[in-house]
Design an enzyme around this catalytic site. Structure first.
Site, mmCIF file in Angstrom:
data_model
loop_
_atom_site.group_PDB
_atom_site.id
_atom_site.type_symbol
_atom_site.label_atom_id
_atom_site.label_comp_id
_atom_site.label_asym_id
_atom_site.label_seq_id
_atom_site.Cartn_x
_atom_site.Cartn_y
_atom_site.Cartn_z
ATOM 1 N N ARG A 30 -8.714 16.600 12.187
ATOM 2 C CA ARG A 30 -8.895 17.891 12.945
ATOM 3 C C ARG A 30 -9.474 18.890 11.831
ATOM 4 O O ARG A 30 -10.468 19.641 12.691
ATOM 5 C CB ARG A 30 -7.731 18.307 13.714
ATOM 6 C CG ARG A 30 -8.382 19.409 14.804
ATOM 7 C CD ARG A 30 -7.108 19.736 15.755
ATOM 8 N NE ARG A 30 -7.180 20.363 16.846
ATOM 9 C CZ ARG A 30 -6.873 21.536 17.037
ATOM 10 N NH1 ARG A 30 -6.052 22.111 16.134
ATOM 11 N NH2 ARG A 30 -7.196 22.400 18.468
ATOM 12 N N ILE A 56 -12.402 24.349 20.522
ATOM 13 C CA ILE A 56 -12.036 22.946 20.499
ATOM 14 C C ILE A 56 -10.505 22.903 21.214
ATOM 15 O O ILE A 56 -9.686 23.660 21.113
ATOM 16 C CB ILE A 56 -11.641 22.697 18.975
ATOM 17 C CG1 ILE A 56 -11.470 21.159 18.605
ATOM 18 C CG2 ILE A 56 -10.574 23.563 18.290
ATOM 19 C CD1 ILE A 56 -11.293 20.834 17.316
ATOM 20 N N SER A 57 -10.464 21.926 22.017
ATOM 21 C CA SER A 57 -9.127 21.831 22.890
ATOM 22 C C SER A 57 -7.914 21.407 21.996
ATOM 23 O O SER A 57 -8.027 20.954 20.702
ATOM 24 C CB SER A 57 -9.545 20.389 23.728
ATOM 25 O OG SER A 57 -10.691 20.547 24.364
ATOM 26 N N GLN A 58 -6.987 21.744 22.512
ATOM 27 C CA GLN A 58 -5.568 21.264 21.994
ATOM 28 C C GLN A 58 -5.456 19.770 21.735
ATOM 29 O O GLN A 58 -5.721 19.053 22.582
ATOM 30 C CB GLN A 58 -4.350 21.618 23.015
ATOM 31 C CG GLN A 58 -3.013 21.445 22.878
ATOM 32 C CD GLN A 58 -2.179 21.601 24.122
ATOM 33 O OE1 GLN A 58 -2.732 21.520 25.120
ATOM 34 N NE2 GLN A 58 -0.869 21.719 23.672
ATOM 35 N N PRO A 59 -4.978 19.444 20.413
ATOM 36 C CA PRO A 59 -4.944 18.189 20.301
ATOM 37 C C PRO A 59 -4.371 17.128 21.321
ATOM 38 O O PRO A 59 -4.889 15.931 21.518
ATOM 39 C CB PRO A 59 -4.369 18.150 18.855
ATOM 40 C CG PRO A 59 -4.152 19.388 18.184
ATOM 41 C CD PRO A 59 -4.364 20.378 19.467
#
Ligand code: SAH
Length: 202
Positions: A30, A56-59
């Site tokens: 990431r 960027i989205s949460q993993p």
């Protein structure tokens, strides 16, 4: 924290179990998709800014949405909202042919440059409105939308394969519902998966 700890504590621990998805999450670091100023929180359990007011989205959300898409290698996939390219990288590592559309030109160009320099092949980039999908290459076996429209765009349903095509899409204004839409010929089945908060689809 490192990428593997992130996967153990945020993704495996919350029930994502698809080997295809977990393998992809392990192959993509990431931190390669994070702005220099935010590198210290590259593996944090939250969305992060990527410029132009986007995130960027949460993993976990990336892993969860990818699992809910029920991918098989070789499928043709359309992604709306390239952003940093992190979700694109995960989809690509799942072995699919990816078509990704981003409306902000600078984000689209940065993502393309980043993914190409990391050695990704088989990803096709387009700058344009996700509301139009990407007609030339339709139909798609799968569609993943990572920005939230107020209602499901009909154009995207039309570009979804009538043979069990699946779309994962956040829908709504403010508080949104993540939906899985399964198309069979002329009918669509809609399932609500969870509440989410994405940037609006513009
Ligand atoms: N998947 C991304 C997260 C992107 S955030 C990642 O992994 O980093 C959502 C993205 O959708 C933003 O980059 C935003 O610019 C884009 N977006 C918003 N409206 C759009 C539209 N109508 N068409 C295409 N992209 C759009």
């Amino acid at each position: 924290m490192n990428n593997e700890r992130m996967i153990q504590t945020q993704i495996l621990a919350r029930g994502v179990s698809s080997p295809l998805v977990l393998n992809a999450m392990r192959q993509v670091d990431r931190s390669s998709f994070i702005l220099p100023d935010n590198l210290f929180e590259a593996y944090s359990d939250s969305p992060l800014p990527i410029g132009s007011g986007q995130t960027i989205s949460q993993p976990f959300i990336v892993a969860y949405m990818t699992e809910q898409l029920r991918l098989s290698p070789g499928m043709k996939v359309l992604e709306i909202g390239t952003g940093s390219g992190y979700q694109s990288a995960i989809l690509s590592k799942c072995g699919v042919e990816l078509f990704t559309v981003e409306t902000v030109r600078s984000l689209a160009e940065n993502a393309k440059r980043r993914l190409e320099s990391l050695g990704y092949t088989g990803i096709h980039f387009k700058t344009g409105s996700g509301y139009d999908g990407w007609e030339e290459n339709a139909p798609y076996d799968r569609i993943m939308v990572t920005c939230a429209p107020e209602t499901v765009p009909h154009t995207l349903i039309r570009q979804l394969s009538p043979e069990s095509g699946i779309m994962i899409i956040p829908v709504g204004y403010g508080m949104q519902v993540l939906k899985r839409i399964t198309r069979n010929q002329s009918s669509c089945r809609e399932e609500d998966l969870m509440h989410v908060r994405f940037v609006p689809m513009r």
